[in-house]
Motif scaffolding. Structure first.
Motif, mmCIF file in Angstrom:
data_model
loop_
_atom_site.group_PDB
_atom_site.id
_atom_site.type_symbol
_atom_site.label_atom_id
_atom_site.label_comp_id
_atom_site.label_asym_id
_atom_site.label_seq_id
_atom_site.Cartn_x
_atom_site.Cartn_y
_atom_site.Cartn_z
ATOM 1 N N LEU C 275 32.093 39.583 -32.775
ATOM 2 C CA LEU C 275 31.927 38.142 -32.914
ATOM 3 C C LEU C 275 30.514 37.744 -32.521
ATOM 4 O O LEU C 275 29.832 37.009 -33.226
ATOM 5 N N VAL C 279 27.559 36.082 -34.777
ATOM 6 C CA VAL C 279 26.982 34.779 -34.476
ATOM 7 C C VAL C 279 25.481 34.893 -34.240
ATOM 8 O O VAL C 279 24.712 34.023 -34.644
ATOM 9 N N TYR C 286 20.556 34.911 -40.684
ATOM 10 C CA TYR C 286 20.969 36.004 -41.554
ATOM 11 C C TYR C 286 22.469 35.884 -41.783
ATOM 12 O O TYR C 286 23.271 36.609 -41.229
ATOM 13 N N THR C 288 24.347 36.494 -44.278
ATOM 14 C CA THR C 288 25.023 37.614 -44.935
ATOM 15 C C THR C 288 25.613 38.542 -43.891
ATOM 16 O O THR C 288 26.763 38.961 -43.983
ATOM 17 N N PHE C 290 26.351 37.812 -40.831
ATOM 18 C CA PHE C 290 27.442 37.092 -40.161
ATOM 19 C C PHE C 290 28.755 37.274 -40.915
ATOM 20 O O PHE C 290 29.762 37.674 -40.361
ATOM 21 N N MET C 291 28.725 37.036 -42.228
ATOM 22 C CA MET C 291 29.953 37.124 -43.028
ATOM 23 C C MET C 291 30.501 38.557 -43.035
ATOM 24 O O MET C 291 31.704 38.775 -42.908
ATOM 25 N N HIS C 292 29.590 39.535 -43.165
ATOM 26 C CA HIS C 292 30.065 40.913 -43.241
ATOM 27 C C HIS C 292 30.635 41.389 -41.917
ATOM 28 O O HIS C 292 31.649 42.083 -41.888
ATOM 29 N N TRP C 294 32.046 39.555 -39.690
ATOM 30 C CA TRP C 294 33.362 38.919 -39.494
ATOM 31 C C TRP C 294 34.403 39.494 -40.445
ATOM 32 O O TRP C 294 35.587 39.504 -40.137
ATOM 33 N N ARG C 295 33.953 39.984 -41.573
ATOM 34 C CA ARG C 295 34.894 40.673 -42.470
ATOM 35 C C ARG C 295 35.414 41.931 -41.784
ATOM 36 O O ARG C 295 36.616 42.211 -41.773
ATOM 37 N N ARG C 297 35.436 42.485 -38.601
ATOM 38 C CA ARG C 297 36.163 42.085 -37.394
ATOM 39 C C ARG C 297 37.621 41.765 -37.697
ATOM 40 O O ARG C 297 38.492 41.952 -36.846
ATOM 41 N N GLU C 298 37.877 41.284 -38.903
ATOM 42 C CA GLU C 298 39.243 40.889 -39.243
ATOM 43 C C GLU C 298 40.223 42.061 -39.067
ATOM 44 O O GLU C 298 41.358 41.867 -38.653
ATOM 45 N N LEU C 299 39.762 43.261 -39.346
ATOM 46 C CA LEU C 299 40.612 44.438 -39.153
ATOM 47 C C LEU C 299 40.961 44.609 -37.673
ATOM 48 O O LEU C 299 42.079 44.989 -37.325
ATOM 49 N N MET C 301 41.123 42.254 -35.515
ATOM 50 C CA MET C 301 42.089 41.209 -35.167
ATOM 51 C C MET C 301 43.496 41.627 -35.575
ATOM 52 O O MET C 301 44.469 41.354 -34.898
ATOM 53 N N TYR C 302 43.563 42.304 -36.722
ATOM 54 C CA TYR C 302 44.868 42.772 -37.194
ATOM 55 C C TYR C 302 45.439 43.800 -36.219
ATOM 56 O O TYR C 302 46.616 43.769 -35.875
ATOM 57 N N LEU C 348 26.602 48.856 -41.794
ATOM 58 C CA LEU C 348 26.118 47.479 -41.748
ATOM 59 C C LEU C 348 25.026 47.306 -40.703
ATOM 60 O O LEU C 348 24.004 46.653 -40.959
#
Lengths: 161, 173, 548
Positions: C275, C279, C286, C288, C290-292, C294-295, C297-299, C301-302, C348
């Protein structure tokens, strides 16, 4: 629902003393897996640009005047969205000395001061999951049906005495 | 990596492809079977003992004595922290957990769930105590209690004191 | 009793002070001194013995012994010791000497005790910190006679309080700002483009947790309260509270439960650091990245939801163990998912650090020299980025950390890049820790059989949260804690911002503030600093992203 709100809803995020879990999920909703911008939802910089206020947290005494200022600054029709259990019902701190205990108390204070809020939405969850936020957006925009309703159940007695 | 190393991000993006879930249009969510959502009461099993009320950290569960012979077990989803402690402590298994997270509403009264219990009436003084369901539960579990369960705790205590009095020939003051 | 040389040394110091008592239980030393000897002892401990200052705790012990008490908690990390120094304070005139000139790190906690308990400190400036300006004078929430649900009648002051002016230009940041995800307020004083001073004022998130923990809730309920101190490092607080109580009550926690705790703690560290990296990329423009991030990170969270039932790792920790077990199937899934995370993240991060703008803006900005870091007792990645080699997981192992091997990354540059790299390395370390723990997961129960908590026992526990060490101090009471004190990591790190921001370009300020990974909801559960000068709200242009 007001026809103004059928289109893109711009939101201003208002943390009134939450633990961050809901705030992180709000940020999460904007990232690739959920992408709330599909629905035209956008976080804006000032309450004056916003249609809706996303409120998280139980409203601490310190934050209260600032929250009222922000609500006043939002143009009408304004929606107040209470997110997370703290905001809806005060959560685990519903009766502590330094909070007012959630959105219902806040609405009372707003009423006293004659500040009107056109729509109020409640999203329970601790923390709210991103899908719950997406569902709420769908509800506001009329894309999904409301699923929850109050229930009164009567305990069934076995004997007749 | 040369000066243009950062262009590699395009490769990364290409490999990742589309990850966005189609929810709410399609039921594509990230909810796993371990997720703790809303709880549900089985009114045929609930005995109104209040174990869940004691365990609930945010007081989302409350027992309210209406004063008209009913006792309400009130569940306010808007304050629930979804810890499922109530499920752990329920003696009759009346509470079940669901995966339900679609709880948004525009009316806060939608968020209440109430189980109405009838209170038991004392056969001696006529006062209200406990609930009828709890009384039934106790008798089922320990049949011997049937002889005194229809009296309220106060009357039971008085009865015991009187019994002692008889045996000892008076209570010491 | 067999006593190690280091303990002997401490004992000698305490005896040389005179009129004091020394006891030692496990990894904790308890010292009681006379108030007039406190400063002398603090100086020896902090500067001669090289102890860090963890926090100080004011306690209303009038129902127990007729006195107020102040506990200063020091930590000797190299020898793995907590040192608790207690002074009794007269209940009629509660005055105790301040130690802030010797131990700058004690500044905030003294003000906190003043605000919430009415303990006065001689030899320093006292002002209201935590409580809102509308709070009535003479009402001290943490005194036992004040009910936890006492609510003063709400008076709303409209507009902002504006005091005397400052001769420098002021750039205020917050408290409500699109990029600020928490209501906090920074005031940057600038000359041209350079920051010359910084003021911080918080306490918007003070919710009265400590009072709640010692009044309405019971021992097991406080776990759920502790989790909600912070939405990101919640499990750390919960574990730290449980460890403190378990230490005080001498409860044996099954090994399997300790392993599960460690696994979830590391999962939390991974998601928290990801996270932060995201941020930070956003702050640097940058998006891009940030989005990647967090993408990816979603795993994580799962995985967190799989292991705990909640995306924020809430709700599985209790005193004596955990509520949710890990079965073989989950174990396999977690390892699989973590491997994907590791692979994606490596690629990344390689790409991210090759972005020239990113590297340039991180290097040489927000420098915190080692000496200043030591003076302020900073913690976590902020300390490790400034060359302080301290990590509670290694120095005072808790849960299952003594069973596994891991590296503690330390960089000596003290700039934003150093803190960035510390966090990146820690993510990979954490992934390896989780794998090791899952591999070695012992069989057995996950909950202690009997939990009995005696009254009037003390416990101190520290846990390495993603942002640094959490310290929980507990005095047990009947059915609930008598006093429960929480010290969050950001509490120690915020004063360091003053050093980091001074003489920096204004444009770098947002990144520098974010670089300590501030978590205000942790910090504010009780404390804040306020300068009493001037409060005015204008959003800044820089776009500071601050979050838990």
């Amino acid at each position: 629902m007001s026809k103004f709100l059928k289109k893109s809803i711009w939101v201003f995020h208002l943390n009134t003393g939450s633990c961050n879990a809901c705030d992180i999920e709000i940020l999460d909703v904007l990232t690739p897996y959920f992408d709330a911008e599909r629905f035209g939802v956008k976080l804006v910089a000032s309450p004056r640009h916003a249609d809706a206020l996303l409120m998280t947290g139980p409203v601490t005494l310190e934050a209260l005047p600032k929250v009222i200022n922000a609500i006043e600054a939002t143009p009408r029709p304004r929606i107040l969205i209470a997110m997370g259990s703290c905001s809806v019902g005060g959560g685990i701190w519903h009766d502590t000395y330094s909070t007012i205990g959630g959105v219902r108390e806040l609405l009372k204070i707003l009423k006293e001061r004659e500040i009107e809020v056109d729509h109020v939405y409640y999203i329970p969850g601790c923390p709210i999951r991103p899908e719950a936020i997406i569902y709420a957006i769908g509800l506001i925009k009329g894309l999904v049906e409301k699923k929850i309703s109050s229930k009164v159940k009567k305990a069934v007695r076995r004997t007749s005495g | 990596m040369g000066k243009l190393g950062f262009i590699k991000i395009l490769v990364i993006a290409g490999e990742a492809g589309r990850v966005t879930r189609r929810y709410p249009f399609k039921p594509e969510t990230l909810v796993s079977e371990d997720f703790r959502g809303r709880i549900e009461f089985d009114e045929t099993k609930c005995i109104g003992c209040g174990a869940c009320v004691n365990a609930c950290p945010p007081n989302a569960l409350e027992l309210v004595d209406k004063g008209d012979g009913t006792l309400l077990l009130k569940y306010f989803i808007g304050r629930c922290i979804f810890c499922w402690r109530c499920i752990d402590v329920c003696p009759t298994g009346a509470i079940t957990g669901t995966r339900d997270f679609e709880l948004a509403t525009n009316d806060v009264s939608d968020l209440y769930e109430v189980v109405v219990h009838e209170r038991a009436e004392c056969s001696e003084c006529g006062g209200k105590y406990s609930t009828i369901r709890q009384k039934e539960y106790v008798v089922e579990a320990v049949p011997i209690t049937e002889s005194y369960i229809d009296k309220c705790p106060d009357c039971r205590k008085n009865k015991l004191l009187r019994a002692l009095e008889r045996r000892r020939g008076g209570v010491y003051e | 009793m067999d006593i190690s040389p280091i303990l002997k040394n401490y004992k000698k110091i305490v005896e040389s002070i005179g009129k004091s008592s020394f006891t030692h239980v496990g990894d904790t030393i308890y010292i009681i001194v006379e108030p007039n000897k406190l400063r002398e002892l603090a100086e020896i401990l902090y500067w001669k013995m090289n102890c860090y200052h963890r926090t100080c705790v004011g306690v209303d012990e009038r129902p127990l012994n007729g006195h107020f008490a102040l506990y200063h908690i020091f930590g000797d990390d190299t020898n793995g010791l907590h040192i608790v120094v207690k002074v009794y304070i007269d209940p009629e005139d509660p005055v105790v000497p301040s130690i802030t000139d010797i131990v700058p790190a004690a500044d905030w906690c003294e003000l906190e005790a003043y605000d919430l308990l009415g303990i006065k400190f001689s030899g320093r400036k006292l002002y209201r910190l935590v409580l809102p300006p509308t709070w009535p004078h003479g009402v001290y929430p943490l005194r036992k006679e004040t009910p936890y649900n006492y609510r003063p009648s709400v008076k709303i002051i409209s507009g902002e309080e504006i005091g005397e002016s400052h001769d420098k230009a002021v750039v205020p940041v917050g408290p409500y700002h699109p990029a600020l995800h928490e209501p906090e307020y920074f005031e940057l004083y600038v000359e041209g483009e350079r920051v010359v001073d910084v003021k911080y004022r918080g306490f918007h998130v003070h919710r009265g947790i400590e009072k709640l923990g010692e009044s309405r809730t019971t021992y097991q309920q406080v776990n759920f309260l502790a989790e909600r101190i912070c939405g990101i490092c919640g499990f750390e607080h919960s574990v730290c509270y449980a460890l403190a109580v378990e230490k005080a009550a001498k409860i044996d926690v099954p090994e399997r439960a300790q392993y599960i705790r460690s696994i979830v703690l590391e999962i939390e560290r991974i998601h928290s650091h990801l996270l932060w990296i995201g941020v930070a990329a956003h702050v640097l423009g940058y998006d891009t990245g940030f989005m990647h991030i967090w993408r990816i990170r979603e795993l994580v969270m799962y995985i967190a939801e799989k292991l705990t039932g909640s995306r924020k790792t809430y709700g599985i920790n209790l005193i004596g163990g955990v509520r949710k077990d890990i079965n073989e199937e989950k174990k396999k899934e977690v390892i699989e998912k973590l491997e994907i995370v590791e692979k994606d993240l490596k690629k990344l991060i390689d790409t991210m650090v090759s972005v020239p703008e990113l590297k340039k803006r991180l290097t040489g900005t927000g420098i915190l020299p080692k000496s200043e870091a030591r003076k302020l007792s900073v913690v976590g990645p902020t300390a490790r980025g400034s060359g302080l080699d301290r990590d509670i997981r290694r120095d005072l192992p808790y849960a299952a950390y003594s069973e596994i091997s891991f590296k503690v990354p330390v960089y000596s540059e003290g700039d934003n890049l150093a803190r960035f790299l510390v966090r990146v390395e820690e993510v990979f370390e954490s992934i390896s820790i989780v794998k090791q723990l899952l591999d070695q997961l012992p069989r057995g129960d996950i909950m202690a059989e009997s939990i009995e908590i005696p009254e009037r026992k003390m416990g101190v526990a520290a846990v390495e949260a993603p942002r640094g060490e959490d310290v929980h101090f507990i005095i047990t009471g009947r059915g609930k804690p008598y006093r429960w004190k929480v010290r969050a990591p950001t509490y120690n790190n915020i004063p360091a911002l003053k050093v980091m921001l001074r003489d920096q370009a204004l444009a770098d300020a947002p990144l520098t503030i974010a670089s300590i990974d501030p978590c205000f909801s942790c910090t504010d559960r009780i404390v804040v600093i306020k300068d009493g000068r001037r409060y005015k709200l204008i959003p800044n242009k820089g776009g500071v992203v601050l979050y838990g």
